[in-house]
Design a protein around this motif. Structure first.
Motif, PDB file in Angstrom:
ATOM      1  N   GLN A   1     -38.275  14.766   3.551  1.00 39.26           N
ATOM      2  CA  GLN A   1     -37.750  13.670   2.742  1.00 39.26           C
ATOM      3  C   GLN A   1     -36.591  12.976   3.453  1.00 39.26           C
ATOM      4  O   GLN A   1     -36.492  11.749   3.441  1.00 39.26           O
ATOM      5  CB  GLN A   1     -37.296  14.179   1.375  1.00 39.26           C
ATOM      6  N   TYR A   2     -35.729  13.753   4.081  1.00 38.56           N
ATOM      7  CA  TYR A   2     -34.601  13.194   4.818  1.00 38.56           C
ATOM      8  C   TYR A   2     -35.094  12.268   5.931  1.00 38.56           C
ATOM      9  O   TYR A   2     -34.525  11.221   6.179  1.00 38.56           O
ATOM     10  CB  TYR A   2     -33.738  14.313   5.393  1.00 38.56           C
TER      11      TYR A   2
ATOM     12  N   ASP B   1     -37.517  10.402   5.860  1.00 42.04           N
ATOM     13  CA  ASP B   1     -38.037   9.156   5.296  1.00 42.04           C
ATOM     14  C   ASP B   1     -36.937   8.169   4.908  1.00 42.04           C
ATOM     15  O   ASP B   1     -37.228   7.091   4.391  1.00 42.04           O
ATOM     16  CB  ASP B   1     -38.904   9.447   4.062  1.00 42.04           C
ATOM     17  N   ILE B   2     -35.666   8.526   5.157  1.00 42.88           N
ATOM     18  CA  ILE B   2     -34.573   7.605   4.833  1.00 42.88           C
ATOM     19  C   ILE B   2     -34.716   6.339   5.676  1.00 42.88           C
ATOM     20  O   ILE B   2     -34.950   6.408   6.876  1.00 42.88           O
ATOM     21  CB  ILE B   2     -33.198   8.248   5.104  1.00 42.88           C
ATOM     22  N   GLU B   3     -34.584   5.229   5.027  1.00 42.67           N
ATOM     23  CA  GLU B   3     -34.637   3.950   5.728  1.00 42.67           C
ATOM     24  C   GLU B   3     -33.251   3.312   5.635  1.00 42.67           C
ATOM     25  O   GLU B   3     -32.734   3.087   4.549  1.00 42.67           O
ATOM     26  CB  GLU B   3     -35.675   3.037   5.080  1.00 42.67           C
ATOM     27  N   THR B   4     -32.654   3.053   6.766  1.00 45.84           N
ATOM     28  CA  THR B   4     -31.335   2.451   6.812  1.00 45.84           C
ATOM     29  C   THR B   4     -31.468   1.023   7.319  1.00 45.84           C
ATOM     30  O   THR B   4     -32.112   0.782   8.337  1.00 45.84           O
ATOM     31  CB  THR B   4     -30.401   3.256   7.746  1.00 45.84           C
ATOM     32  N   VAL B   5     -30.859   0.105   6.600  1.00 48.60           N
ATOM     33  CA  VAL B   5     -30.931  -1.303   6.952  1.00 48.60           C
ATOM     34  C   VAL B   5     -29.506  -1.795   7.171  1.00 48.60           C
ATOM     35  O   VAL B   5     -28.617  -1.529   6.375  1.00 48.60           O
ATOM     36  CB  VAL B   5     -31.611  -2.115   5.830  1.00 48.60           C
TER      37      VAL B   5
END
Length: 112
Positions: free
Chosen positions: A87-88, A90-94
């Motif tokens: 799950q970690y 899958d973090i999406e940072t923008v």
């Protein structure tokens, strides 16, 4: 005892989110000490009031949750969230655009 292979579903990440009062000098010290204690326990700052820690197993995760509860200030709010390594991942940072230095155009004078 059943052996679990280390994989993205057994490795955990512990997020600690907090909102602590910082009005008085004493409150600021308590909040600062809380952050310092998180760092001593292996957490890293993700954002100012969000800290994360890698935990190799669910058992390790439980140890660190107990430690956070033990250092919890008397006032304020602390939340914890456990996620798997999968799950970690899958973090999406923008990121937004970086602010550029405002370059002023030359003043143009008009004569009537």
């Amino acid at each position: 005892m059943t052996e679990h292979r280390l994989n993205a579903y057994h490795i955990m990440w512990l997020f600690v989110f907090f909102d602590l009062p910082v009005i008085t000098k004493k409150e600021r010290k308590v909040a600062s000490d809380f952050r310092k204690n998180l760092i001593k326990d292996g957490f890293v700052m993700m954002q100012f009031s969000v800290y994360i820690r890698h935990c190799a197993s669910h058992e390790s995760l439980e140890v660190h949750k107990r430690r956070v509860k033990a250092i919890m200030p008397i006032t304020g709010k602390v939340s914890m969230l456990a996620v798997t390594d999968k799950q970690y991942g899958d973090i999406e940072t923008v990121f937004g655009k970086t602010a550029k230095k405002d370059i002023k155009a030359p003043i143009q004078l008009e004569f009537f």
